[in-house]
Design an enzyme around this catalytic site. Structure first.
Site, short mmCIF file in Angstrom:
data_model
loop_
_atom_site.label_atom_id
_atom_site.label_comp_id
_atom_site.label_asym_id
_atom_site.label_seq_id
_atom_site.Cartn_x
_atom_site.Cartn_y
_atom_site.Cartn_z
N LYS A 1 0.67 -1.11 -0.01
CA LYS A 1 -0.11 0.02 0.12
C LYS A 1 0.95 1.21 -0.09
O LYS A 1 2.02 1.15 0.37
CB LYS A 1 -0.91 0.10 1.07
N ARG B 1 -10.27 -11.35 2.33
CA ARG B 1 -11.17 -12.51 1.69
C ARG B 1 -10.70 -13.67 1.84
O ARG B 1 -11.28 -14.67 1.80
CB ARG B 1 -11.72 -11.89 0.40
#
Length: 432
Positions: free
Chosen positions: A211, A285
């Protein structure tokens, strides 16, 4: 102004008090101190009660005349939550807030349980990752289990591979803080099974798909789903709702090291589906997939997961409105009704089947992160649905778990979202 003396009426006129929601007018007594307070109350905005502890002088207050039970609950709840401050790292003591005598007609035990749960969620989310890694999250769950009489077990490190939780292990293996799966259970064995799954990514660097600095700034809150299921569990247990409660939290740190999982890796999930890694920053996820597969194996009567999963949900709905996904229309309707009644909003988004093609992989059963820039929250929910059996009463919440700016009763920082609505749903669905 009914019941006020002429002198008090003149005082109110002089101050210009208009009784707008959240405004106050202090009425002086003969000794010069505050004798009474007039308050502008909007029944449609129960958070307006949260203005009072911020605006009133220190002291002890009671509400007259008595309120209805629902309004009394909100007065107590909003007052208590307005006094929340995260002061763990401050040398100075937070200022003392005005105190409220329990309003007549309030459901004291339920309000106190809700306040405690929301404070727990806020505290866990606000704690920086240096002090809230997988082990510390484990400790928070252990404290809850000890306090409530629940049982807690943990699968840690390489034991995750031995027990067939490969996705949880893969996401967390690069960190010096071992990944783990927390498993809390409470209630009678033969009661209806309610299972909560919460994403516990204690810090998300993005992994090798690193990120940006701005993208990492709030990633201490990426375990917000875990905080939420612990808070909701505390409310369910406090109310002794007759269910067999199970709480699963995959607790990991998505770090960067030589052992980090990589883009284009193919991993086999607990369910047996092979997953091509399209992006290591779509790690939430993955850990949820293994946890959901385990939860689904018990065929629960109700399966709920909460996760700070996608920026796409925030782009669509903003920070205040959690996205809800479920294939169960009756369940969706019941949650929306509970959310409206509790002033705890959620918004249903579709599990749009046509978008499942975006998760197709040429080399595996499914890809965790499609290249398409569209419908990111929907495709994430569709990914999770692959790990839940058709017919299971399942709902997924994509939450922010954070207030970017302060509002009455909701300070800037970690926030509990949807758990009051879910508690109401569960209490109604499984009455004592």
């Amino acid at each position: 102004m009914e019941g006020r003396t002429e002198a008090e009426r003149r005082w109110v006129e002089t101050t210009g008090f208009t009784a707008e929601a959240g405004t106050i007018c202090l009425l002086p007594g003969a000794s010069g101190g505050v004798e009474r307070v007039l308050f502008g109350w909007d029944e449609g905005d129960p958070w307006c009660w949260a203005h009072l502890p911020v605006k009133l002088p220190k002291g002890v207050y009671r509400i007259e005349p008595p309120l209805t039970p629902a309004s009394a609950d909100w007065a107590a709840l909003a007052w208590a939550l307005a006094g929340y401050q995260f002061s763990r790292y401050l040398d100075r003591k937070p200022p003392e807030c005005p105190r409220l005598v329990w309003p007549q007609n309030a459901h004291r035990a339920e309000v106190a349980s809700t306040v405690e749960a929301v404070r727990l969620v806020r505290d866990l989310v606000n704690t920086p990752s240096s002090d809230m890694g997988p082990e510390e999250l484990n400790q928070a769950a252990a404290l809850l289990a000890e306090r409530t009489g629940a049982s807690l077990s943990s699968i840690i490190g390489d034991e995750l591979l031995e027990r067939n939780y490969p996705l949880i292990h893969a996401v967390g293996r690069a960190s010096s803080r071992p990944p783990r799966l927390l498993d809390l259970r409470w209630g009678e064995a033969l009661a209806p099974k309610v299972t909560l799954v919460g994403k516990g990514v204690c810090f998300d660097s993005g992994g090798l798909d690193l990120k940006t600095a701005s993208g990492m700034k709030l990633m201490k809150k990426d375990m917000g789903g875990a905080a939420h299921v612990l808070g909701l569990a505390a409310m369910i247990i406090a109310a002794k709702i007759p269910v067999r409660l199970r709480v699963l939290v995959p607790a990991v740190e998505n770090a960067v090291s030589g052992s980090a999982f990589r883009p284009s890796d193919i991993l086999t999930s607990r369910k047996g589906l092979s997953v091509e890694i399209g992006n290591t920053d779509a790690e939430g996820r993955l850990v949820l997939a293994d946890a959901l597969a385990e939860a689904d194996s018990e065929k629960p009567d109700l399966l709920i997961d909460l996760a700070t999963l996608t920026g796409a949900a925030r782009t669509a709905l903003g920070p205040d409105l959690p996205a809800m996904f479920t294939p169960d229309d009756d369940l969706a309707a019941a949650i929306l009704a509970a959310a409206e009644a509790e002033h705890d909003p959620v918004w249903r988004l579709p599990l749009w089947k046509s978008y499942r093609r975006l998760l197709d992989s040429k080399v595996a059963d499914i890809n965790n992160a499609p290249d398409s820039p569209y419908a990111g929250a929907v495709t994430a929910a569709l990914f999770l649905q692959e790990f839940v059996s058709p017919g299971t009463s399942w709902v997924h919440f994509d939450i922010f778990a954070w207030n970017p700016s302060a509002r009455p009763g909701r300070p800037e920082g970690g926030e509990a979202m949807a758990i009051r609505a879910l508690y109401r749903l569960i209490a109604q669905r499984y009455p004592s």
